[in-house]
Design a protein around this motif. Structure first.
Motif, mmCIF file in Angstrom:
data_model
loop_
_atom_site.group_PDB
_atom_site.id
_atom_site.type_symbol
_atom_site.label_atom_id
_atom_site.label_comp_id
_atom_site.label_asym_id
_atom_site.label_seq_id
_atom_site.Cartn_x
_atom_site.Cartn_y
_atom_site.Cartn_z
ATOM 1 N N GLN A 67 53.406 -8.964 4.536
ATOM 2 C CA GLN A 67 54.530 -8.050 4.364
ATOM 3 C C GLN A 67 54.345 -7.201 3.121
ATOM 4 O OE1 GLN A 67 56.714 -7.165 6.350
ATOM 5 N NE2 GLN A 67 57.896 -5.848 5.001
ATOM 6 N N GLY A 68 54.558 -5.908 3.273
ATOM 7 C CA GLY A 68 54.351 -4.983 2.171
ATOM 8 C C GLY A 68 52.904 -4.591 2.018
ATOM 9 N N GLY A 69 52.058 -5.083 2.910
ATOM 10 C CA GLY A 69 50.625 -4.788 2.839
ATOM 11 C C GLY A 69 50.058 -4.484 4.211
ATOM 12 N N ILE A 70 48.790 -4.776 4.369
ATOM 13 C CA ILE A 70 48.074 -4.455 5.596
ATOM 14 C C ILE A 70 48.212 -5.604 6.590
ATOM 15 C CG2 ILE A 70 45.778 -3.972 6.565
ATOM 16 C CD1 ILE A 70 45.075 -2.668 3.913
ATOM 17 N N PRO A 71 48.517 -5.316 7.858
ATOM 18 C CA PRO A 71 48.629 -6.382 8.852
ATOM 19 C C PRO A 71 47.282 -7.027 9.148
ATOM 20 C CG PRO A 71 48.763 -4.231 9.906
ATOM 21 C CD PRO A 71 48.792 -3.989 8.426
ATOM 22 N N ALA A 72 47.336 -8.168 9.805
ATOM 23 C CA ALA A 72 46.116 -8.873 10.202
ATOM 24 C C ALA A 72 45.788 -8.538 11.652
ATOM 25 C CB ALA A 72 46.303 -10.373 10.035
ATOM 26 N N PHE A 73 44.514 -8.695 12.006
ATOM 27 C CA PHE A 73 44.053 -8.452 13.369
ATOM 28 C C PHE A 73 43.330 -9.706 13.853
ATOM 29 C CE2 PHE A 73 44.494 -4.416 11.280
ATOM 30 C CZ PHE A 73 45.020 -3.570 12.243
ATOM 31 N N ALA A 74 43.680 -10.168 15.046
ATOM 32 C CA ALA A 74 43.125 -11.420 15.556
ATOM 33 C C ALA A 74 42.715 -11.252 17.012
ATOM 34 C CB ALA A 74 44.137 -12.546 15.425
#
Length: 314
Positions: A67-74
Protein backbone atom coordinates in the motif's frame (compact mmCIF):
# COMPACT_ATOMS: atom_id res chain seq x y z
CA UNK A 1 -8.52 10.19 6.56
CA UNK A 2 -5.46 9.25 4.51
CA UNK A 3 -5.34 6.53 1.84
CA UNK A 4 -3.10 4.48 4.11
CA UNK A 5 -5.53 4.66 7.05
CA UNK A 6 -8.41 3.80 4.73
CA UNK A 7 -6.49 0.76 3.52
CA UNK A 8 -5.66 -0.25 7.10
CA UNK A 9 -9.33 0.04 8.05
CA UNK A 10 -10.26 -2.13 5.09
CA UNK A 11 -7.71 -4.77 6.16
CA UNK A 12 -9.12 -4.88 9.68
CA UNK A 13 -12.63 -5.24 8.24
CA UNK A 14 -11.50 -8.07 5.97
CA UNK A 15 -9.82 -9.94 8.82
CA UNK A 16 -12.84 -9.53 11.11
CA UNK A 17 -15.16 -10.72 8.38
CA UNK A 18 -12.95 -13.71 7.66
CA UNK A 19 -12.22 -14.63 11.27
CA UNK A 20 -15.84 -14.16 12.30
CA UNK A 21 -17.14 -16.68 9.81
CA UNK A 22 -16.65 -20.39 9.36
CA UNK A 23 -17.25 -20.02 5.65
CA UNK A 24 -13.66 -20.77 4.65
CA UNK A 25 -12.44 -22.76 1.71
CA UNK A 26 -9.44 -25.04 2.05
CA UNK A 27 -6.72 -26.03 -0.40
CA UNK A 28 -5.47 -29.60 -0.80
CA UNK A 29 -2.55 -28.87 1.55
CA UNK A 30 -4.78 -27.42 4.28
CA UNK A 31 -4.41 -23.65 3.75
CA UNK A 32 -7.63 -21.84 4.61
CA UNK A 33 -8.82 -18.83 2.65
CA UNK A 34 -11.90 -16.70 2.18
CA UNK A 35 -12.93 -14.45 -0.69
CA UNK A 36 -14.33 -11.70 1.52
CA UNK A 37 -15.53 -9.56 -1.36
CA UNK A 38 -16.17 -11.05 -4.78
CA UNK A 39 -15.06 -9.16 -7.87
CA UNK A 40 -16.89 -8.99 -11.17
CA UNK A 41 -14.04 -9.93 -13.51
CA UNK A 42 -13.29 -13.30 -15.11
CA UNK A 43 -11.52 -16.02 -13.12
CA UNK A 44 -7.77 -16.31 -13.61
CA UNK A 45 -6.40 -18.95 -15.95
CA UNK A 46 -3.20 -20.96 -15.59
CA UNK A 47 -0.24 -19.02 -16.99
CA UNK A 48 -1.80 -15.62 -16.35
CA UNK A 49 -0.52 -13.13 -13.75
CA UNK A 50 -2.31 -11.50 -10.84
CA UNK A 51 -1.63 -7.85 -10.08
CA UNK A 52 -2.30 -7.42 -6.36
CA UNK A 53 -2.04 -4.95 -3.52
CA UNK A 54 -1.29 -6.86 -0.35
CA UNK A 55 -0.53 -6.75 3.33
CA UNK A 56 1.16 -9.64 5.15
CA UNK A 57 0.76 -10.03 8.90
CA UNK A 58 1.95 -12.40 11.59
CA UNK A 59 -0.86 -12.40 14.14
CA UNK A 60 -1.47 -8.64 14.65
CA UNK A 61 1.94 -7.43 13.45
CA UNK A 62 2.46 -6.23 9.88
CA UNK A 63 5.39 -7.83 8.06
CA UNK A 64 5.03 -5.93 4.80
CA UNK A 65 2.60 -4.10 2.55
CA UNK A 66 2.43 -2.74 -0.99
CA UNK A 67 0.00 0.00 0.00
CA UNK A 68 1.31 3.39 -1.01
CA UNK A 69 3.81 1.68 -3.29
CA UNK A 70 4.10 -0.65 -6.24
CA UNK A 71 1.77 -3.68 -6.41
CA UNK A 72 3.05 -7.24 -6.62
CA UNK A 73 2.69 -9.55 -9.62
CA UNK A 74 2.25 -13.30 -9.20
CA UNK A 75 1.98 -16.07 -11.78
CA UNK A 76 -1.02 -18.39 -11.65
CA UNK A 77 0.31 -21.96 -11.69
CA UNK A 78 -1.10 -25.40 -11.06
CA UNK A 79 0.51 -26.24 -7.73
CA UNK A 80 0.26 -29.45 -5.80
CA UNK A 81 -0.40 -29.59 -2.04
CA UNK A 82 2.72 -27.61 -1.10
CA UNK A 83 1.20 -25.40 1.64
CA UNK A 84 1.85 -22.19 -0.29
CA UNK A 85 -0.50 -19.22 -0.62
CA UNK A 86 -0.08 -19.45 -4.39
CA UNK A 87 -2.36 -22.52 -4.32
CA UNK A 88 -5.25 -20.08 -4.00
CA UNK A 89 -4.44 -17.92 -7.03
CA UNK A 90 -6.19 -20.05 -9.67
CA UNK A 91 -9.51 -19.74 -7.83
CA UNK A 92 -9.55 -15.94 -7.97
CA UNK A 93 -11.08 -13.32 -10.24
CA UNK A 94 -10.32 -9.69 -10.96
CA UNK A 95 -11.61 -7.52 -8.11
CA UNK A 96 -11.58 -10.26 -5.45
CA UNK A 97 -10.55 -9.29 -1.91
CA UNK A 98 -9.03 -12.29 -0.17
CA UNK A 99 -7.70 -13.42 3.21
CA UNK A 100 -5.32 -16.41 3.21
CA UNK A 101 -4.41 -18.00 6.55
CA UNK A 102 -1.40 -20.26 7.15
CA UNK A 103 -0.53 -21.99 10.40
CA UNK A 104 3.08 -21.53 11.43
CA UNK A 105 2.99 -25.05 12.93
CA UNK A 106 2.33 -26.43 9.44
CA UNK A 107 5.07 -24.26 7.92
CA UNK A 108 7.50 -25.67 10.49
CA UNK A 109 6.81 -29.19 9.27
CA UNK A 110 8.14 -28.14 5.86
CA UNK A 111 10.97 -25.97 7.13
CA UNK A 112 11.99 -26.11 10.79
CA UNK A 113 14.38 -23.14 10.37
CA UNK A 114 11.81 -20.38 9.98
CA UNK A 115 12.57 -16.73 10.90
CA UNK A 116 12.74 -16.08 14.66
CA UNK A 117 9.61 -13.90 14.61
CA UNK A 118 7.54 -16.99 13.68
CA UNK A 119 6.64 -19.19 16.64
CA UNK A 120 4.49 -22.25 17.23
CA UNK A 121 0.82 -21.36 17.41
CA UNK A 122 1.19 -18.20 15.28
CA UNK A 123 -0.92 -17.49 12.22
CA UNK A 124 0.35 -15.90 9.01
CA UNK A 125 -2.20 -13.75 7.17
CA UNK A 126 -2.00 -12.61 3.56
CA UNK A 127 -4.68 -10.02 2.83
CA UNK A 128 -4.86 -8.83 -0.75
CA UNK A 129 -7.00 -7.50 -3.57
CA UNK A 130 -6.70 -8.65 -7.18
CA UNK A 131 -6.39 -5.34 -9.03
CA UNK A 132 -6.03 -6.89 -12.47
CA UNK A 133 -5.26 -10.11 -14.33
CA UNK A 134 -2.60 -10.00 -17.06
CA UNK A 135 -2.07 -12.49 -19.86
CA UNK A 136 1.71 -12.62 -20.23
CA UNK A 137 5.11 -11.39 -19.03
CA UNK A 138 5.16 -8.59 -21.60
CA UNK A 139 2.03 -7.09 -20.05
CA UNK A 140 3.53 -7.53 -16.59
CA UNK A 141 6.69 -5.68 -17.65
CA UNK A 142 4.66 -2.83 -19.14
CA UNK A 143 2.59 -2.54 -15.95
CA UNK A 144 5.70 -2.59 -13.78
CA UNK A 145 7.26 0.23 -15.80
CA UNK A 146 4.05 2.27 -15.52
CA UNK A 147 3.87 1.64 -11.77
CA UNK A 148 7.53 2.61 -11.35
CA UNK A 149 6.88 5.94 -13.07
CA UNK A 150 3.89 6.52 -10.84
CA UNK A 151 5.93 5.71 -7.75
CA UNK A 152 8.65 8.14 -8.80
CA UNK A 153 6.00 10.84 -9.08
CA UNK A 154 4.65 10.06 -5.60
CA UNK A 155 8.16 10.01 -4.09
CA UNK A 156 9.01 13.33 -5.71
CA UNK A 157 5.77 14.91 -4.54
CA UNK A 158 6.55 13.94 -0.92
CA UNK A 159 9.95 15.63 -1.13
CA UNK A 160 8.66 18.68 -2.99
CA UNK A 161 6.05 19.23 -0.28
CA UNK A 162 8.65 18.85 2.49
CA UNK A 163 10.97 21.42 0.89
CA UNK A 164 8.11 23.87 0.39
CA UNK A 165 6.59 23.38 3.85
CA UNK A 166 9.92 23.89 5.62
CA UNK A 167 10.96 26.80 3.37
CA UNK A 168 14.29 25.17 2.54
CA UNK A 169 16.53 27.09 0.15
CA UNK A 170 17.93 24.43 -2.16
CA UNK A 171 18.70 23.75 -5.81
CA UNK A 172 16.71 20.97 -7.46
CA UNK A 173 18.72 18.81 -9.84
CA UNK A 174 17.33 17.45 -13.09
CA UNK A 175 16.80 14.04 -11.51
CA UNK A 176 14.96 15.36 -8.45
CA UNK A 177 17.51 15.73 -5.64
CA UNK A 178 17.42 18.97 -3.64
CA UNK A 179 20.87 20.31 -2.73
CA UNK A 180 21.36 23.01 -0.09
CA UNK A 181 24.93 24.29 -0.45
CA UNK A 182 26.40 25.75 2.72
CA UNK A 183 29.90 26.04 1.24
CA UNK A 184 30.64 25.06 -2.33
CA UNK A 185 34.33 24.36 -1.68
CA UNK A 186 37.28 25.31 -3.87
CA UNK A 187 39.03 23.86 -6.89
CA UNK A 188 37.57 21.35 -9.33
CA UNK A 189 33.97 20.27 -8.83
CA UNK A 190 33.15 16.60 -8.31
CA UNK A 191 32.09 14.82 -11.50
CA UNK A 192 31.49 11.34 -12.85
CA UNK A 193 34.70 9.32 -12.89
CA UNK A 194 36.33 11.32 -10.08
CA UNK A 195 37.28 9.58 -6.85
CA UNK A 196 35.65 11.42 -3.97
CA UNK A 197 36.04 11.16 -0.21
CA UNK A 198 32.92 12.16 1.70
CA UNK A 199 31.87 12.47 5.32
CA UNK A 200 28.14 12.33 6.00
CA UNK A 201 25.30 12.20 8.47
CA UNK A 202 22.18 10.37 7.28
CA UNK A 203 18.65 11.01 8.56
CA UNK A 204 15.13 9.88 7.69
CA UNK A 205 13.06 12.63 6.08
CA UNK A 206 9.83 11.65 7.83
CA UNK A 207 11.16 11.67 11.41
CA UNK A 208 14.55 13.36 11.26
CA UNK A 209 16.02 10.32 13.03
CA UNK A 210 19.74 9.85 12.43
CA UNK A 211 20.64 6.37 11.20
CA UNK A 212 24.36 6.65 10.41
CA UNK A 213 27.22 9.15 10.62
CA UNK A 214 30.92 9.51 9.85
CA UNK A 215 31.05 13.16 10.92
CA UNK A 216 32.52 12.40 14.34
CA UNK A 217 36.24 12.90 15.00
CA UNK A 218 38.30 9.83 14.27
CA UNK A 219 35.90 8.38 11.71
CA UNK A 220 37.17 7.99 8.15
CA UNK A 221 35.28 9.36 5.14
CA UNK A 222 33.81 6.99 2.60
CA UNK A 223 35.66 6.89 -0.73
CA UNK A 224 34.24 5.86 -4.12
CA UNK A 225 34.19 6.70 -7.82
CA UNK A 226 31.35 9.10 -8.52
CA UNK A 227 28.76 8.21 -11.16
CA UNK A 228 29.55 4.48 -11.25
CA UNK A 229 26.57 3.25 -9.24
CA UNK A 230 28.72 2.48 -6.19
CA UNK A 231 26.36 4.54 -4.00
CA UNK A 232 22.67 5.45 -4.18
CA UNK A 233 21.64 7.51 -7.21
CA UNK A 234 20.88 10.58 -5.10
CA UNK A 235 24.54 10.77 -4.05
CA UNK A 236 25.84 10.28 -7.58
CA UNK A 237 23.59 13.15 -8.65
CA UNK A 238 23.72 15.63 -5.75
CA UNK A 239 27.43 15.52 -4.92
CA UNK A 240 28.30 17.02 -8.30
CA UNK A 241 27.50 20.46 -6.89
CA UNK A 242 30.48 20.39 -4.51
CA UNK A 243 34.22 20.96 -4.78
CA UNK A 244 36.88 19.97 -2.24
CA UNK A 245 36.00 21.28 1.21
CA UNK A 246 32.37 21.80 0.27
CA UNK A 247 29.60 21.31 2.81
CA UNK A 248 25.84 21.08 2.46
CA UNK A 249 22.76 18.89 2.60
CA UNK A 250 21.20 16.46 0.12
CA UNK A 251 17.44 15.84 0.19
CA UNK A 252 16.84 12.62 -1.74
CA UNK A 253 13.46 11.23 -2.91
CA UNK A 254 12.79 7.54 -2.26
CA UNK A 255 13.25 6.39 -5.86
CA UNK A 256 16.78 7.89 -5.90
CA UNK A 257 17.63 6.27 -2.55
CA UNK A 258 16.71 2.60 -1.97
CA UNK A 259 13.52 2.51 -4.04
CA UNK A 260 11.31 -0.47 -3.20
CA UNK A 261 14.01 -2.07 -1.08
CA UNK A 262 13.71 -1.40 2.65
CA UNK A 263 15.73 1.71 3.51
CA UNK A 264 17.54 2.55 6.77
CA UNK A 265 14.18 2.97 8.48
CA UNK A 266 13.03 -0.46 7.32
CA UNK A 267 10.43 0.79 4.82
CA UNK A 268 10.42 1.05 1.01
CA UNK A 269 10.45 4.40 -0.80
CA UNK A 270 12.05 6.26 2.09
CA UNK A 271 13.17 9.82 1.42
CA UNK A 272 16.53 10.56 3.05
CA UNK A 273 18.54 13.58 4.20
CA UNK A 274 22.35 13.65 4.16
CA UNK A 275 24.54 16.38 5.63
CA UNK A 276 27.80 16.00 3.71
CA UNK A 277 31.37 17.28 3.65
CA UNK A 278 33.45 16.81 0.49
CA UNK A 279 36.81 15.92 2.05
CA UNK A 280 38.74 15.35 -1.18
CA UNK A 281 38.44 14.88 -4.95
CA UNK A 282 41.01 13.00 -7.03
CA UNK A 283 41.29 11.89 -10.65
CA UNK A 284 41.45 8.23 -9.68
CA UNK A 285 41.26 5.93 -6.69
CA UNK A 286 44.43 5.62 -4.61
CA UNK A 287 46.53 2.50 -5.08
CA UNK A 288 45.73 -0.09 -2.42
CA UNK A 289 48.24 -0.14 0.40
CA UNK A 290 49.97 -3.48 0.76
CA UNK A 291 50.44 -4.88 4.22
CA UNK A 292 54.19 -5.56 4.67
CA UNK A 293 53.31 -8.57 6.81
CA UNK A 294 51.64 -10.10 3.76
CA UNK A 295 54.65 -9.76 1.45
CA UNK A 296 55.56 -13.01 -0.33
CA UNK A 297 58.53 -14.85 1.22
CA UNK A 298 61.56 -15.45 -1.02
CA UNK A 299 62.67 -19.03 -0.38
CA UNK A 300 65.19 -19.22 -3.19
CA UNK A 301 68.10 -18.55 -0.79
CA UNK A 302 66.88 -20.79 2.03
CA UNK A 303 69.30 -23.57 3.05
CA UNK A 304 68.40 -26.89 1.48
CA UNK A 305 65.91 -28.80 3.60
CA UNK A 306 64.74 -25.68 5.49
CA UNK A 307 62.21 -24.03 3.21
CA UNK A 308 59.21 -22.27 4.85
CA UNK A 309 56.94 -25.26 4.30
CA UNK A 310 59.19 -28.19 5.10
CA UNK A 311 57.41 -28.96 8.36
CA UNK A 312 60.14 -27.69 10.70
CA UNK A 313 59.38 -25.15 13.41
CA UNK A 314 62.01 -22.59 14.34
Amino acid sequence: MTKLSLFTTAIVALMMAACGSADYSKTASGITYKIVKKGEGPQAKLGQFLKVHYTQKINDSTLGTSQGGIPAFARVDSLGPVYNAAEVFRFLSKGDSVVVVQEVDSLMKQNPTLPPFMKKGDKLYLIFKVVDILDNEQQVQAEQEKEMKGQEGRDQAVLDEYIKKNNIKATKTGKGVYVAVENGGTGITADSGKYVSVKYRGKLLTTGKEFESTMEAGKDPIGFVLGQGQVIQGWDDGLKLFAKGGKGTLYIPGFLAYGMRPGPGGQPNEALIFDIEMVDIADKAPAPQQNPMMQPVDTSAAPQGHSKDDGHNH
